[in-house]
Motif scaffolding. Structure first.
Motif, PDB file in Angstrom:
ATOM      1  N   LEU A  19     -43.583 -40.206 -17.249  1.00  0.00           N
ATOM      2  CA  LEU A  19     -44.370 -40.717 -16.134  1.00  0.00           C
ATOM      3  C   LEU A  19     -44.028 -42.173 -15.811  1.00  0.00           C
ATOM      4  CD1 LEU A  19     -47.763 -39.120 -17.163  1.00  0.00           C
ATOM      5  CD2 LEU A  19     -46.434 -38.515 -15.148  1.00  0.00           C
ATOM      6  N   LYS A  20     -44.009 -42.493 -14.501  1.00  0.00           N
ATOM      7  CA  LYS A  20     -43.685 -43.839 -14.032  1.00  0.00           C
ATOM      8  C   LYS A  20     -44.875 -44.531 -13.380  1.00  0.00           C
ATOM      9  CE  LYS A  20     -40.243 -44.311 -11.371  1.00  0.00           C
ATOM     10  NZ  LYS A  20     -39.251 -44.059 -10.292  1.00  0.00           N
ATOM     11  N   SER A  21     -45.584 -43.794 -12.523  1.00  0.00           N
ATOM     12  CA  SER A  21     -46.680 -44.429 -11.790  1.00  0.00           C
ATOM     13  C   SER A  21     -47.673 -43.384 -11.300  1.00  0.00           C
ATOM     14  CB  SER A  21     -46.141 -45.222 -10.585  1.00  0.00           C
ATOM     15  OG  SER A  21     -45.517 -44.361  -9.657  1.00  0.00           O
ATOM     16  N   PHE A  22     -48.868 -43.875 -10.942  1.00  0.00           N
ATOM     17  CA  PHE A  22     -49.929 -43.032 -10.396  1.00  0.00           C
ATOM     18  C   PHE A  22     -50.402 -43.622  -9.074  1.00  0.00           C
ATOM     19  CE2 PHE A  22     -50.686 -43.178 -15.092  1.00  0.00           C
ATOM     20  CZ  PHE A  22     -50.179 -41.927 -15.387  1.00  0.00           C
ATOM     21  N   ASN A  23     -50.600 -42.788  -8.088  1.00  0.00           N
ATOM     22  CA  ASN A  23     -51.203 -43.200  -6.818  1.00  0.00           C
ATOM     23  C   ASN A  23     -52.397 -42.302  -6.542  1.00  0.00           C
ATOM     24  OD1 ASN A  23     -48.866 -44.714  -6.656  1.00  0.00           O
ATOM     25  ND2 ASN A  23     -47.997 -43.599  -4.951  1.00  0.00           N
ATOM     26  N   THR A  24     -53.447 -42.866  -6.011  1.00  0.00           N
ATOM     27  CA  THR A  24     -54.578 -42.049  -5.581  1.00  0.00           C
ATOM     28  C   THR A  24     -54.989 -42.462  -4.172  1.00  0.00           C
ATOM     29  OG1 THR A  24     -56.861 -41.379  -6.043  1.00  0.00           O
ATOM     30  CG2 THR A  24     -56.239 -43.591  -6.716  1.00  0.00           C
ATOM     31  N   THR A  25     -55.221 -41.470  -3.335  1.00  0.00           N
ATOM     32  CA  THR A  25     -55.656 -41.701  -1.952  1.00  0.00           C
ATOM     33  C   THR A  25     -56.856 -40.812  -1.677  1.00  0.00           C
ATOM     34  OG1 THR A  25     -53.389 -42.150  -1.241  1.00  0.00           O
ATOM     35  CG2 THR A  25     -54.998 -41.669   0.474  1.00  0.00           C
ATOM     36  N   ASN A  26     -57.920 -41.404  -1.190  1.00  0.00           N
ATOM     37  CA  ASN A  26     -59.119 -40.631  -0.838  1.00  0.00           C
ATOM     38  C   ASN A  26     -59.571 -41.017   0.561  1.00  0.00           C
ATOM     39  OD1 ASN A  26     -60.482 -39.072  -3.374  1.00  0.00           O
ATOM     40  ND2 ASN A  26     -59.191 -40.766  -4.032  1.00  0.00           N
ATOM     41  N   ARG A  27     -59.825 -40.016   1.355  1.00  0.00           N
ATOM     42  CA  ARG A  27     -60.264 -40.237   2.733  1.00  0.00           C
ATOM     43  C   ARG A  27     -61.747 -39.907   2.824  1.00  0.00           C
ATOM     44  NH1 ARG A  27     -59.386 -37.028   7.497  1.00  0.00           N
ATOM     45  NH2 ARG A  27     -58.160 -35.606   6.218  1.00  0.00           N
ATOM     46  N   ILE A  28     -62.537 -40.883   3.282  1.00  0.00           N
ATOM     47  CA  ILE A  28     -63.991 -40.765   3.286  1.00  0.00           C
ATOM     48  C   ILE A  28     -64.525 -40.989   4.703  1.00  0.00           C
ATOM     49  CG2 ILE A  28     -66.129 -41.665   2.281  1.00  0.00           C
ATOM     50  CD1 ILE A  28     -63.231 -42.887   0.520  1.00  0.00           C
ATOM     51  N   HIS A  29     -65.476 -40.158   5.113  1.00  0.00           N
ATOM     52  CA  HIS A  29     -66.133 -40.314   6.414  1.00  0.00           C
ATOM     53  C   HIS A  29     -67.522 -40.917   6.223  1.00  0.00           C
ATOM     54  CE1 HIS A  29     -63.755 -37.234   9.073  1.00  0.00           C
ATOM     55  NE2 HIS A  29     -63.013 -38.228   8.634  1.00  0.00           N
ATOM     56  N   TYR A  30     -67.826 -41.942   7.037  1.00  0.00           N
ATOM     57  CA  TYR A  30     -69.178 -42.498   7.124  1.00  0.00           C
ATOM     58  C   TYR A  30     -69.675 -42.194   8.533  1.00  0.00           C
ATOM     59  CZ  TYR A  30     -67.112 -45.219   3.344  1.00  0.00           C
ATOM     60  OH  TYR A  30     -66.453 -45.600   2.216  1.00  0.00           O
ATOM     61  N   GLN A  31     -70.650 -41.321   8.628  1.00  0.00           N
ATOM     62  CA  GLN A  31     -71.106 -40.855   9.943  1.00  0.00           C
ATOM     63  C   GLN A  31     -72.172 -41.771  10.517  1.00  0.00           C
ATOM     64  OE1 GLN A  31     -72.607 -36.872   9.909  1.00  0.00           O
ATOM     65  NE2 GLN A  31     -73.297 -36.930  12.027  1.00  0.00           N
ATOM     66  N   LEU A  32     -71.984 -42.173  11.786  1.00  0.00           N
ATOM     67  CA  LEU A  32     -73.006 -42.939  12.494  1.00  0.00           C
ATOM     68  C   LEU A  32     -74.207 -42.048  12.796  1.00  0.00           C
ATOM     69  CD1 LEU A  32     -70.752 -44.831  15.054  1.00  0.00           C
ATOM     70  CD2 LEU A  32     -72.219 -45.936  13.348  1.00  0.00           C
ATOM     71  N   ILE A  33     -75.403 -42.576  12.569  1.00  0.00           N
ATOM     72  CA  ILE A  33     -76.609 -41.820  12.918  1.00  0.00           C
ATOM     73  C   ILE A  33     -76.695 -41.660  14.434  1.00  0.00           C
ATOM     74  CG2 ILE A  33     -79.127 -41.898  12.908  1.00  0.00           C
ATOM     75  CD1 ILE A  33     -78.947 -43.204  10.149  1.00  0.00           C
ATOM     76  N   ASP A  34     -76.433 -42.747  15.154  1.00  0.00           N
ATOM     77  CA  ASP A  34     -76.393 -42.695  16.612  1.00  0.00           C
ATOM     78  C   ASP A  34     -74.929 -42.579  17.026  1.00  0.00           C
ATOM     79  OD1 ASP A  34     -76.468 -43.013  19.321  1.00  0.00           O
ATOM     80  OD2 ASP A  34     -77.374 -45.018  19.302  1.00  0.00           O
ATOM     81  N   LYS A  35     -74.510 -41.390  17.449  1.00  0.00           N
ATOM     82  CA  LYS A  35     -73.087 -41.170  17.762  1.00  0.00           C
ATOM     83  C   LYS A  35     -72.610 -42.000  18.946  1.00  0.00           C
ATOM     84  CE  LYS A  35     -73.817 -36.965  20.593  1.00  0.00           C
ATOM     85  NZ  LYS A  35     -75.283 -36.892  20.447  1.00  0.00           N
ATOM     86  N   ASN A  36     -73.529 -42.566  19.722  1.00  0.00           N
ATOM     87  CA  ASN A  36     -73.130 -43.389  20.868  1.00  0.00           C
ATOM     88  C   ASN A  36     -73.108 -44.887  20.551  1.00  0.00           C
ATOM     89  OD1 ASN A  36     -72.918 -41.161  22.730  1.00  0.00           O
ATOM     90  ND2 ASN A  36     -75.159 -41.063  22.698  1.00  0.00           N
ATOM     91  N   TYR A  37     -73.375 -45.240  19.308  1.00  0.00           N
ATOM     92  CA  TYR A  37     -73.404 -46.665  18.937  1.00  0.00           C
ATOM     93  C   TYR A  37     -72.015 -47.270  19.105  1.00  0.00           C
ATOM     94  CZ  TYR A  37     -74.375 -50.951  16.416  1.00  0.00           C
ATOM     95  OH  TYR A  37     -74.534 -52.272  16.082  1.00  0.00           O
ATOM     96  N   PRO A  38     -71.876 -48.407  19.802  1.00  0.00           N
ATOM     97  CA  PRO A  38     -70.559 -49.010  20.076  1.00  0.00           C
ATOM     98  C   PRO A  38     -70.034 -49.804  18.882  1.00  0.00           C
ATOM     99  CG  PRO A  38     -72.271 -50.327  21.089  1.00  0.00           C
ATOM    100  CD  PRO A  38     -72.974 -49.137  20.485  1.00  0.00           C
ATOM    101  N   ILE A  39     -69.606 -49.104  17.835  1.00  0.00           N
ATOM    102  CA  ILE A  39     -69.147 -49.776  16.620  1.00  0.00           C
ATOM    103  C   ILE A  39     -67.947 -50.690  16.895  1.00  0.00           C
ATOM    104  CG2 ILE A  39     -67.663 -47.815  15.969  1.00  0.00           C
ATOM    105  CD1 ILE A  39     -69.630 -50.099  13.554  1.00  0.00           C
ATOM    106  N   GLU A  40     -67.102 -50.337  17.888  1.00  0.00           N
ATOM    107  CA  GLU A  40     -65.937 -51.153  18.205  1.00  0.00           C
ATOM    108  C   GLU A  40     -66.339 -52.560  18.644  1.00  0.00           C
ATOM    109  OE1 GLU A  40     -66.605 -48.253  19.547  1.00  0.00           O
ATOM    110  OE2 GLU A  40     -64.981 -46.832  19.089  1.00  0.00           O
ATOM    111  N   ASN A  41     -67.428 -52.653  19.395  1.00  0.00           N
ATOM    112  CA  ASN A  41     -67.874 -53.963  19.861  1.00  0.00           C
ATOM    113  C   ASN A  41     -68.300 -54.843  18.702  1.00  0.00           C
ATOM    114  OD1 ASN A  41     -67.431 -53.238  22.520  1.00  0.00           O
ATOM    115  ND2 ASN A  41     -69.514 -52.487  22.825  1.00  0.00           N
ATOM    116  N   ASP A  42     -69.018 -54.273  17.730  1.00  0.00           N
ATOM    117  CA  ASP A  42     -69.480 -55.064  16.597  1.00  0.00           C
ATOM    118  C   ASP A  42     -68.321 -55.568  15.752  1.00  0.00           C
ATOM    119  OD1 ASP A  42     -72.107 -55.124  17.145  1.00  0.00           O
ATOM    120  OD2 ASP A  42     -72.723 -53.591  15.718  1.00  0.00           O
ATOM    121  N   ILE A  43     -67.303 -54.731  15.586  1.00  0.00           N
ATOM    122  CA  ILE A  43     -66.167 -55.131  14.753  1.00  0.00           C
ATOM    123  C   ILE A  43     -65.495 -56.369  15.331  1.00  0.00           C
ATOM    124  CG2 ILE A  43     -63.827 -54.454  14.092  1.00  0.00           C
ATOM    125  CD1 ILE A  43     -64.941 -51.675  13.538  1.00  0.00           C
TER     126      ILE A  43
END
Length: 256
Positions: free
Chosen positions: A117-141
């Motif tokens: 063995l040489k190396s280990f990589n781990t990748t995990n993809r996680i979703h965080y769901q907005l309660i209000d799907k219309n919330y303008p998260i892009e503006n806050d960022i």
């Protein structure tokens, strides 16, 4: 920011653990050994890819699979475990993921006469769901976290942070995601017709942030094992989740 911005329980939608090792060009000869020793995890019969001998080493030579959305792709330089957790709450998914990667590591580590063995990589993809799907998260960022002018006609967001974290190469990728309800009316018979649809014409059913946490660790001593990488991943994930659910957003976008 609204304290109830995201749902409390996040979703791990994909988990990948990569075991990289010194080249073993005849790895296909071990297919039966892999199959018999890892049968508790991958109950299906192994599938050999039957590629030519001069095929690049990153291409799998055989694949172990399970009926429960788990696969192990084995090639001359790596064994890559992929899983898609279903019907598990977030922390159950983490425990399940760690348990399987440990078993695969113990098998590989027990074959040091062949696999180094040489190396280990781990990748995990996680979703965080907005309660209000219309919330303008892009503006806050752009308005609160990045402290730069918001680009005109913004269609999406993406932020990548790369740094060393206690000996690990750590990459945190944050993007916005959305799910839409696609419904089409199909007419059977008659002259075929081609119709064009604008994605924006379909209703949004879910929006939020998707976070890819990537950890890389070289094997430098006996303490470098997937257990350590998995523990470090869980620590970073818990820290990130804690900050997101408590909405200490400046930590997510500035420090993480």
């Amino acid at each position: 920011m609204n304290k109830s911005l995201f749902n409390k329980d996040f979703k791990i939608v994909e988990s990948i653990f990569e075991f990289h090792f010194q080249p073993v060009m005849d790895i296909h000869r071990l297919v039966s050994d892999f199959e018999s020793n890892l049968q508790p995890i991958f109950e299906n019969k192994a599938t050999e890819t039957m590629v030519p001998q001069n095929t690049p080493p990153n291409i799998p030579r055989f694949v172990l699979s399970s009926k429960k959305n788990r696969v192990l792709e084995v090639g001359p330089v790596s064994a890559i475990y992929k899983s898609t957790p279903e019907n598990l709450i977030s922390h159950e998914a983490i425990t399940f993921y760690q348990e399987k990667t440990r078993k695969i590591f113990r098998y590989l580590d027990g074959k040091q006469d062949v696999i180094r063995l040489k190396s280990f990589n781990t990748t995990n993809r996680i979703h965080y769901q907005l309660i209000d799907k219309n919330y303008p998260i892009e503006n806050d960022i752009f308005g609160k976290f990045l402290k730069i002018a918001k680009p005109e006609d913004l269609k999406g967001i993406s932020l990548t942070i790369v740094r060393k974290f206690e000996g690990y190469n750590f990459t945190n990728v944050i993007d916005a995601y959305e799910k839409r309800d696609f419904k089409f009316q199909v007419k059977i018979g008659g002259v075929p017709q081609i119709k064009q649809y604008a994605i924006s014409s379909f209703p949004i059913i879910e929006r939020g942030l998707v976070n890819r946490i990537i950890l890389k660790q070289d094997v430098s001593d006996e303490s470098s094992a997937p257990e350590k990488v998995s523990e470090r991943f869980e620590e970073i994930l818990s820290m990130t989740i804690d900050k997101i659910t408590k909405h200490a957003d400046e930590f997510i976008f500035k420090e993480n």
